[in-house]
Design a protein around this motif. Structure first.
Motif, PDB file in Angstrom:
ATOM      1  N   ARG A 152     -64.586  12.655 -68.967  1.00  0.00           N
ATOM      2  CA  ARG A 152     -64.815  11.606 -67.965  1.00  0.00           C
ATOM      3  C   ARG A 152     -66.119  11.854 -67.208  1.00  0.00           C
ATOM      4  NH1 ARG A 152     -65.049  10.556 -62.983  1.00  0.00           N
ATOM      5  NH2 ARG A 152     -64.683  12.736 -62.413  1.00  0.00           N
ATOM      6  N   VAL A 153     -66.337  13.087 -66.807  1.00  0.00           N
ATOM      7  CA  VAL A 153     -67.560  13.437 -66.085  1.00  0.00           C
ATOM      8  C   VAL A 153     -68.783  13.202 -66.973  1.00  0.00           C
ATOM      9  CG1 VAL A 153     -68.843  15.357 -65.056  1.00  0.00           C
ATOM     10  CG2 VAL A 153     -66.411  15.053 -64.529  1.00  0.00           C
ATOM     11  N   ALA A 154     -68.657  13.533 -68.240  1.00  0.00           N
ATOM     12  CA  ALA A 154     -69.794  13.371 -69.169  1.00  0.00           C
ATOM     13  C   ALA A 154     -70.198  11.907 -69.310  1.00  0.00           C
ATOM     14  CB  ALA A 154     -69.433  13.960 -70.532  1.00  0.00           C
ATOM     15  N   ARG A 155     -69.235  11.011 -69.339  1.00  0.00           N
ATOM     16  CA  ARG A 155     -69.574   9.586 -69.542  1.00  0.00           C
ATOM     17  C   ARG A 155     -69.866   8.859 -68.237  1.00  0.00           C
ATOM     18  NH1 ARG A 155     -63.682   8.639 -69.940  1.00  0.00           N
ATOM     19  NH2 ARG A 155     -63.165   7.455 -68.046  1.00  0.00           N
ATOM     20  N   ALA A 156     -69.479   9.465 -67.095  1.00  0.00           N
ATOM     21  CA  ALA A 156     -69.517   8.784 -65.797  1.00  0.00           C
ATOM     22  C   ALA A 156     -70.873   8.170 -65.439  1.00  0.00           C
ATOM     23  CB  ALA A 156     -69.054   9.735 -64.693  1.00  0.00           C
ATOM     24  N   PRO A 157     -72.014   8.803 -65.753  1.00  0.00           N
ATOM     25  CA  PRO A 157     -73.294   8.175 -65.385  1.00  0.00           C
ATOM     26  C   PRO A 157     -73.503   6.802 -66.038  1.00  0.00           C
ATOM     27  CG  PRO A 157     -73.616  10.492 -65.925  1.00  0.00           C
ATOM     28  CD  PRO A 157     -72.221  10.148 -66.339  1.00  0.00           C
ATOM     29  N   TYR A 158     -72.806   6.554 -67.134  1.00  0.00           N
ATOM     30  CA  TYR A 158     -73.006   5.306 -67.873  1.00  0.00           C
ATOM     31  C   TYR A 158     -71.773   4.412 -67.893  1.00  0.00           C
ATOM     32  CZ  TYR A 158     -76.987   7.954 -69.626  1.00  0.00           C
ATOM     33  OH  TYR A 158     -78.139   8.705 -69.720  1.00  0.00           O
ATOM     34  N   LEU A 159     -70.589   5.022 -67.741  1.00  0.00           N
ATOM     35  CA  LEU A 159     -69.344   4.268 -67.847  1.00  0.00           C
ATOM     36  C   LEU A 159     -68.317   4.906 -66.927  1.00  0.00           C
ATOM     37  CD1 LEU A 159     -68.027   1.905 -69.453  1.00  0.00           C
ATOM     38  CD2 LEU A 159     -67.198   3.634 -71.065  1.00  0.00           C
ATOM     39  N   GLU A 160     -68.019   4.205 -65.832  1.00  0.00           N
ATOM     40  CA  GLU A 160     -67.116   4.776 -64.827  1.00  0.00           C
ATOM     41  C   GLU A 160     -65.711   4.929 -65.365  1.00  0.00           C
ATOM     42  OE1 GLU A 160     -65.528   3.816 -60.275  1.00  0.00           O
ATOM     43  OE2 GLU A 160     -67.163   2.663 -61.154  1.00  0.00           O
ATOM     44  N   THR A 161     -65.228   3.927 -66.079  1.00  0.00           N
ATOM     45  CA  THR A 161     -63.896   3.993 -66.664  1.00  0.00           C
ATOM     46  C   THR A 161     -63.899   3.254 -67.991  1.00  0.00           C
ATOM     47  OG1 THR A 161     -61.548   3.429 -66.384  1.00  0.00           O
ATOM     48  CG2 THR A 161     -63.161   1.932 -65.377  1.00  0.00           C
ATOM     49  N   ASP A 162     -63.073   3.714 -68.922  1.00  0.00           N
ATOM     50  CA  ASP A 162     -62.946   3.010 -70.198  1.00  0.00           C
ATOM     51  C   ASP A 162     -61.592   2.327 -70.323  1.00  0.00           C
ATOM     52  OD1 ASP A 162     -61.355   5.223 -70.540  1.00  0.00           O
ATOM     53  OD2 ASP A 162     -62.485   6.061 -72.231  1.00  0.00           O
ATOM     54  N   ASP A 163     -60.854   2.257 -69.215  1.00  0.00           N
ATOM     55  CA  ASP A 163     -59.547   1.618 -69.217  1.00  0.00           C
ATOM     56  C   ASP A 163     -59.671   0.094 -69.241  1.00  0.00           C
ATOM     57  OD1 ASP A 163     -58.266   4.063 -69.058  1.00  0.00           O
ATOM     58  OD2 ASP A 163     -58.125   4.013 -66.864  1.00  0.00           O
ATOM     59  N   VAL A 164     -58.640  -0.567 -69.763  1.00  0.00           N
ATOM     60  CA  VAL A 164     -58.488  -2.011 -69.597  1.00  0.00           C
ATOM     61  C   VAL A 164     -57.637  -2.220 -68.351  1.00  0.00           C
ATOM     62  CG1 VAL A 164     -57.539  -4.136 -70.561  1.00  0.00           C
ATOM     63  CG2 VAL A 164     -58.624  -2.449 -72.069  1.00  0.00           C
ATOM     64  N   PRO A 165     -58.106  -2.982 -67.367  1.00  0.00           N
ATOM     65  CA  PRO A 165     -57.326  -3.163 -66.142  1.00  0.00           C
ATOM     66  C   PRO A 165     -55.947  -3.737 -66.440  1.00  0.00           C
ATOM     67  CG  PRO A 165     -59.547  -4.055 -65.892  1.00  0.00           C
ATOM     68  CD  PRO A 165     -59.382  -3.727 -67.341  1.00  0.00           C
ATOM     69  N   SER A 166     -54.935  -3.242 -65.746  1.00  0.00           N
ATOM     70  CA  SER A 166     -53.587  -3.766 -65.937  1.00  0.00           C
ATOM     71  C   SER A 166     -53.511  -5.190 -65.413  1.00  0.00           C
ATOM     72  CB  SER A 166     -52.564  -2.897 -65.199  1.00  0.00           C
ATOM     73  OG  SER A 166     -51.279  -3.519 -65.223  1.00  0.00           O
ATOM     74  N   PRO A 167     -52.852  -6.100 -66.151  1.00  0.00           N
ATOM     75  CA  PRO A 167     -52.663  -7.455 -65.639  1.00  0.00           C
ATOM     76  C   PRO A 167     -51.789  -7.516 -64.393  1.00  0.00           C
ATOM     77  CG  PRO A 167     -52.417  -7.409 -68.017  1.00  0.00           C
ATOM     78  CD  PRO A 167     -52.433  -5.985 -67.551  1.00  0.00           C
ATOM     79  N   ASP A 168     -51.026  -6.456 -64.138  1.00  0.00           N
ATOM     80  CA  ASP A 168     -50.206  -6.391 -62.923  1.00  0.00           C
ATOM     81  C   ASP A 168     -51.049  -5.762 -61.819  1.00  0.00           C
ATOM     82  OD1 ASP A 168     -48.368  -5.875 -60.866  1.00  0.00           O
ATOM     83  OD2 ASP A 168     -46.745  -5.486 -62.281  1.00  0.00           O
ATOM     84  N   PRO A 169     -51.423  -6.546 -60.780  1.00  0.00           N
ATOM     85  CA  PRO A 169     -52.338  -6.027 -59.763  1.00  0.00           C
ATOM     86  C   PRO A 169     -51.702  -5.023 -58.801  1.00  0.00           C
ATOM     87  CG  PRO A 169     -51.600  -8.223 -59.151  1.00  0.00           C
ATOM     88  CD  PRO A 169     -51.041  -7.945 -60.519  1.00  0.00           C
ATOM     89  N   ARG A 170     -50.377  -4.893 -58.836  1.00  0.00           N
ATOM     90  CA  ARG A 170     -49.710  -3.978 -57.918  1.00  0.00           C
ATOM     91  C   ARG A 170     -49.997  -2.520 -58.273  1.00  0.00           C
ATOM     92  NH1 ARG A 170     -43.696  -6.306 -58.552  1.00  0.00           N
ATOM     93  NH2 ARG A 170     -44.460  -6.367 -60.710  1.00  0.00           N
ATOM     94  N   PRO A 171     -50.075  -1.648 -57.261  1.00  0.00           N
ATOM     95  CA  PRO A 171     -50.220  -0.219 -57.560  1.00  0.00           C
ATOM     96  C   PRO A 171     -49.062   0.249 -58.432  1.00  0.00           C
ATOM     97  CG  PRO A 171     -50.538  -0.649 -55.216  1.00  0.00           C
ATOM     98  CD  PRO A 171     -50.021  -1.917 -55.805  1.00  0.00           C
ATOM     99  N   PRO A 172     -49.293   1.196 -59.324  1.00  0.00           N
ATOM    100  CA  PRO A 172     -48.231   1.650 -60.227  1.00  0.00           C
ATOM    101  C   PRO A 172     -46.931   2.024 -59.518  1.00  0.00           C
ATOM    102  CG  PRO A 172     -50.325   2.554 -60.921  1.00  0.00           C
ATOM    103  CD  PRO A 172     -50.583   1.843 -59.614  1.00  0.00           C
ATOM    104  N   ALA A 173     -47.033   2.633 -58.332  1.00  0.00           N
ATOM    105  CA  ALA A 173     -45.826   3.061 -57.622  1.00  0.00           C
ATOM    106  C   ALA A 173     -44.973   1.884 -57.151  1.00  0.00           C
ATOM    107  CB  ALA A 173     -46.205   3.922 -56.421  1.00  0.00           C
ATOM    108  N   GLU A 174     -45.564   0.708 -57.077  1.00  0.00           N
ATOM    109  CA  GLU A 174     -44.832  -0.465 -56.596  1.00  0.00           C
ATOM    110  C   GLU A 174     -44.277  -1.326 -57.729  1.00  0.00           C
ATOM    111  OE1 GLU A 174     -47.246  -2.675 -53.875  1.00  0.00           O
ATOM    112  OE2 GLU A 174     -47.725  -0.928 -52.648  1.00  0.00           O
ATOM    113  N   ARG A 175     -44.527  -0.957 -58.977  1.00  0.00           N
ATOM    114  CA  ARG A 175     -44.021  -1.732 -60.104  1.00  0.00           C
ATOM    115  C   ARG A 175     -42.668  -1.176 -60.546  1.00  0.00           C
ATOM    116  NH1 ARG A 175     -49.396  -0.752 -63.659  1.00  0.00           N
ATOM    117  NH2 ARG A 175     -50.943  -1.407 -62.097  1.00  0.00           N
ATOM    118  N   PRO A 176     -41.708  -2.044 -60.867  1.00  0.00           N
ATOM    119  CA  PRO A 176     -40.410  -1.553 -61.353  1.00  0.00           C
ATOM    120  C   PRO A 176     -40.519  -0.873 -62.711  1.00  0.00           C
ATOM    121  CG  PRO A 176     -40.553  -3.944 -61.558  1.00  0.00           C
ATOM    122  CD  PRO A 176     -41.761  -3.512 -60.778  1.00  0.00           C
ATOM    123  N   MET A 177     -41.492  -1.274 -63.513  1.00  0.00           N
ATOM    124  CA  MET A 177     -41.839  -0.603 -64.772  1.00  0.00           C
ATOM    125  C   MET A 177     -43.252  -1.027 -65.124  1.00  0.00           C
ATOM    126  SD  MET A 177     -39.689  -2.666 -67.766  1.00  0.00           S
ATOM    127  CE  MET A 177     -38.083  -2.201 -67.141  1.00  0.00           C
TER     128      MET A 177
END
Length: 256
Positions: A152-177
């Motif tokens: 992650r640190v190696a790619r960070a200067p060019y790509l902060e994250t390689d994740d696809v954003p979850s369609p559920d905008p709620r924080p993970p702790a607030e989702r039932p699953m």
């Protein structure tokens, strides 16, 4: 939203690489779906089949699969590798005719690319009453957390994250699953929603791991020179072989 559309349509440019480096799905997956269905599965519709990684698992189970895929290049690769018993159809989920329903409708790491407006009503029209909808995905991650952070640190200067954003905008702790289970729980069309995990670890060469990254939309959309530099930097922090966490998260629901 434009960024998501661009990412959704990016895979055709790497269709052959996708087929080479994306791992398939374990046969255990079909066992999970069959056990949940509780009866023989004769027909199945696949949403966003890609090059047929999941299609092969269901076809090996003797199921008549209709595999749909909007990208012509991905579909061409799929057709090269699938048995004649599979019907391959070019088309986006939103454009599929609703005049046929199936025992099972499934999507492998593709549901998040579909239009959320009317998604579940349209899905319900494709699943026969009492039939099954299932969505599953296997995000590939370095199993060693220190190595994952180094990459992650190696790619960070060019790509902060390689994740696809979850369609559920709620924080993970607030989702039932996890999504899409969190949406299925709220759908009037489906019941008996479950989430399960098929555990899996893989060992890859560092080069093959980079090959996998080259099929991930966040990297595909980088300028070629930048992408090459990111891969060079990540490869520098990896040993010759890496262990991969490739567990398959499965969501299942029954059509009311």
């Amino acid at each position: 939203m434009l960024g998501m559309v661009e990412r959704a349509l990016s895979f055709g440019s790497v269709a052959e690489t996708y087929e080479q480096f994306r791992p398939g799905y374990p046969d255990e997956l079909l066992g999970v779906v069959t056990a949940y269905a509780g009866e023989p599965i004769r027909t199945a519709l696949e949403i966003g089949a890609g090059t047929g990684k999941a299609t092969r698992v269901f076809a090996r189970g003797g199921i008549a699969v209709t595999a749909t895929e909007p990208d012509a290049a991905m579909l061409a690769v799929l057709r090269k590798h699938l048995p004649a018993t599979v019907t391959a159809v070019q088309g986006a989920f939103e454009d599929l005719p609703l005049d046929t329903s199936y025992d099972v409708v499934y999507s492998a790491a593709a549901l998040h690319w579909t239009n959320p407006d009317g998604r579940w009503e349209r899905m319900a029209a494709l699943v026969r009453p009492g039939g099954v909808f299932t969505s599953f995905a296997s995000p590939i991650q370095l199993a060693d957390l220190e190595l994952r952070e180094a990459a992650r640190v190696a790619r960070a200067p060019y790509l902060e994250t390689d994740d696809v954003p979850s369609p559920d905008p709620r924080p993970p702790a607030e989702r039932p699953m996890e999504w899409p289970g969190s949406e299925l729980l709220e759908s009037e069309w489906f019941t008996d929603v479950r989430q399960t995990v098929v555990e899996r670890r893989l060992t890859l060469s560092a080069q093959d791991y980079i090959g996998h990254l080259s099929t991930v939309s966040a990297y595909v959309l980088l300028e070629p020179a930048v992408r090459d530099e990111v891969f060079r930097l990540v490869l520098e922090v990896l040993p010759e072989t890496v262990e991969i966490d490739a567990e398959v998260t499965v969501h299942l629901a029954r059509r009311r």
